[in-house]
Design a protein around this motif. Structure first.
Motif, short mmCIF file in Angstrom:
data_model
loop_
_atom_site.label_atom_id
_atom_site.label_comp_id
_atom_site.label_asym_id
_atom_site.label_seq_id
_atom_site.Cartn_x
_atom_site.Cartn_y
_atom_site.Cartn_z
N GLY A 335 -2.48 -4.99 17.09
CA GLY A 335 -2.18 -3.61 17.72
C GLY A 335 -2.15 -2.61 16.54
N ALA A 336 -1.44 -1.49 17.16
CA ALA A 336 -1.70 -0.43 16.08
C ALA A 336 -1.00 -0.71 14.67
CB ALA A 336 -0.91 0.88 16.43
N LEU A 337 -0.06 -1.48 14.54
CA LEU A 337 0.48 -1.77 13.11
C LEU A 337 -0.34 -2.47 12.38
CD1 LEU A 337 4.12 -2.73 14.33
CD2 LEU A 337 3.53 -0.72 12.63
N GLY A 338 -1.61 -3.03 12.97
CA GLY A 338 -2.33 -3.51 11.97
C GLY A 338 -3.01 -2.62 11.37
N GLU A 339 -2.78 -1.45 11.53
CA GLU A 339 -3.28 -0.42 10.64
C GLU A 339 -2.48 0.16 9.52
OE1 GLU A 339 -4.95 3.40 12.64
OE2 GLU A 339 -4.67 2.31 14.32
N TYR A 340 -1.49 -0.61 9.42
CA TYR A 340 -0.39 -0.23 8.51
C TYR A 340 -0.87 -0.42 6.93
CZ TYR A 340 4.45 0.45 6.63
OH TYR A 340 5.41 0.96 6.06
N ASN A 341 -1.74 -1.59 6.84
CA ASN A 341 -2.21 -2.12 5.28
C ASN A 341 -3.53 -2.40 5.06
OD1 ASN A 341 0.24 -2.13 3.35
ND2 ASN A 341 1.10 -3.64 4.78
N GLY A 342 -4.04 -3.01 6.11
CA GLY A 342 -5.47 -3.53 5.95
C GLY A 342 -6.46 -2.58 5.95
N LYS A 343 -6.67 -1.18 6.64
CA LYS A 343 -7.57 -0.61 6.65
C LYS A 343 -7.52 0.17 5.49
CE LYS A 343 -5.65 3.31 8.93
NZ LYS A 343 -5.94 4.25 10.11
N PHE A 344 -6.90 -0.08 4.55
CA PHE A 344 -6.61 0.61 3.17
C PHE A 344 -7.21 -0.24 1.98
CE2 PHE A 344 -3.36 2.83 5.65
CZ PHE A 344 -3.85 3.84 5.71
N MET A 345 -7.81 -1.29 2.43
CA MET A 345 -8.18 -2.01 1.26
C MET A 345 -9.89 -2.05 0.79
SD MET A 345 -6.43 -5.74 2.73
CE MET A 345 -4.69 -5.90 2.56
N VAL A 346 -9.86 -0.93 0.44
CA VAL A 346 -11.07 -0.54 -0.27
C VAL A 346 -10.91 0.68 -1.07
CG1 VAL A 346 -11.58 1.08 1.65
CG2 VAL A 346 -13.47 0.21 0.53
N ASN A 347 -11.75 0.50 -2.25
CA ASN A 347 -11.67 1.73 -3.47
C ASN A 347 -10.34 1.91 -3.90
OD1 ASN A 347 -14.25 1.71 -3.27
ND2 ASN A 347 -14.22 3.41 -1.46
N GLN A 348 -9.30 1.02 -4.02
CA GLN A 348 -7.86 1.33 -4.46
C GLN A 348 -7.41 0.22 -5.58
OE1 GLN A 348 -5.22 3.51 -2.34
NE2 GLN A 348 -6.27 3.10 -0.15
N LYS A 349 -6.57 0.43 -6.41
CA LYS A 349 -5.90 -0.47 -7.27
C LYS A 349 -4.64 -0.91 -6.93
CE LYS A 349 -9.38 -0.59 -10.56
NZ LYS A 349 -9.80 -2.03 -11.14
N VAL A 350 -4.28 -2.02 -7.35
CA VAL A 350 -3.04 -2.55 -6.91
C VAL A 350 -1.96 -2.13 -7.99
CG1 VAL A 350 -1.58 -4.60 -6.61
CG2 VAL A 350 -3.94 -4.35 -5.66
#
Ligand code: FE2
Length: 388
Positions: A335-350
């Motif tokens: 559901g919507a909480l799947g948007e919390y982290n996963g969709k940001f896994m591009v072009n970012q550094k940890v």
């Protein structure tokens, strides 16, 4: 049956901690958004409240009446699957709801949640409340860093308060710690809360490396500046070189040069740079260039996680050389909480570790923070790795 337990206590404590962070603000401070990444404090207060309303009360409390029918539009951050929202750049253009109304909204949701939790705490609800609490703690850190940006880029340089300490000193001469080559397990293995991006736990092979036991200090960073580090193109990524020129970057954020001396805006106002405090408010680009200048490199997030039992951490979010990617067997929440982290896994550094602005009980050795490489308004810093 009335349930009173640590979940309710922790919920109520988190709600009041947020309000305490905002207590030193003047009404006008709550409203402005000087850059897109910095949200108005009023928005953070409403958004963390909306999170409980949207994901818990509106779904699980029978006959729940929303505080205001349009607040979901105003306070949704990035949840596409929930509906339309005010675009991010416009958060600072809203004089309404007023600060007083946002506080009333907070009180309404806090008391609705408290009554709801006194009657209902099945597993699903507890899980959602825990996410809501951790979500609000994340925003507590953002509140502090956003307040710092709002006040620290105002020409009057007003202080936030007289007590927030952001420059603990570094231990001197701690040297490096060697980690043997081998296969190591990475990711969260406990039974408490963690975010979905810390799973699944998996094995990695690491070559032998030596990692510094302390963060890079202001003194070391000033040596880099004085050695014309910002003027040596060989130290920088191509897009970083464009960025320092287009944005006229010559020092970390919030630094001022007054009569040849370095000063730094802090939440306690303008202070002389402390040479033995860890450097902060640097981008990944600057962390990388500094490491190049030293002839060393940043740790990967795996090297950091394996070595962290051997050093103190938590003063600065530490840039790593790792791209923010899903672990093997990563599963988004449904559901919507799947948007919390996963969709940001591009072009970012940890970034790893946590900072002076991170709330207690919010960080873990496996916690993965992430930002775009040019951003530096968080309390960021670095430690180095030597190849052996
Ligand atoms: Fe949020």
């Amino acid at each position: 049956m009335i349930i009173t337990d640590s979940l309710i206590t922790s919920f109520l404590q988190t709600r009041s901690d947020t309000e305490e962070i905002c207590a030193p603000l003047q009404t006008e401070d709550y409203v402005v958004q000087p850059i897109v990444d910095v949200s108005p404090p009023k928005w953070h207060m409403g958004h963390t409240t909306w999170f409980f309303e949207e994901f818990i009360l509106s779904k699980y409390l029978e006959n729940y009446k929303r505080f205001h029918p349009e607040y979901a539009y105003v306070f949704n951050s990035y949840y596409e699957s929930i509906g339309k929202r005010v675009i991010r750049t416009n958060r600072g253009n809203l004089s309404r709801p007023t600060v007083r109304e946002v506080y009333e909204y907070r009180d309404y949701i806090t008391s609705q949640m408290q009554s709801f939790l006194e009657e209902n705490q099945d597993f699903k609800i507890r899980e959602l409340v825990e996410i809501g609490i951790h979500h609000e703690k994340q925003h507590q850190e953002l509140l502090l860093t956003d307040i710092k940006f709002i006040l620290g880029t105002n020409p009057l340089l007003p202080k936030y308060n007289d007590t927030f300490t952001e420059n603990p000193i570094c231990d001197q001469n701690l040297g490096y710690n060697t980690i043997n080559e081998g296969v190591y397990e990475i990711g969260y293995a406990g039974n408490e809360f963690c975010y979905d991006n810390e799973l699944g736990r998996h094995k990695v092979f690491l070559e032998e490396y030596a990692i510094s036991n302390e963060l890079i200090t202001n003194r070391e960073y000033i040596e880099f500046i004085n050695d014309k580090g910002y003027e040596n193109s060989l130290l920088w990524h191509s897009e970083a070189w464009d960025w320092i020129h287009n944005s006229a970057i010559k020092t970390p954020l919030y630094w001022h040069i007054i009569e040849g001396q370095y000063y730094q805006y802090t939440l306690q106002g303008l202070k002389m740079i402390n040479p033995i405090a860890p450097v902060t408010h640097i981008s990944y680009y600057e962390a990388f260039a500094f490491a190049q200048w030293k002839g060393e490199r940043l740790p990967t997030e795996f090297e950091w996680e394996v070595a962290q039992p051997f050093f103190n951490w938590g003063k600065r979010w530490e840039w790593t050389e790792s791209a923010y990617l899903p672990y093997p067997n990563y599963k988004k929440a449904s559901g919507a909480l799947g948007e919390y982290n996963g969709k940001f896994m591009v072009n970012q550094k940890v970034l790893r570790g946590g900072s002076v602005a991170t709330p207690q009980n919010h960080i873990r050795p496996t916690y993965r923070n992430f930002f775009h490489p040019h951003l530096r308004w968080q309390f960021t810093g670095l430690r180095l790795v030597k190849e052996l």
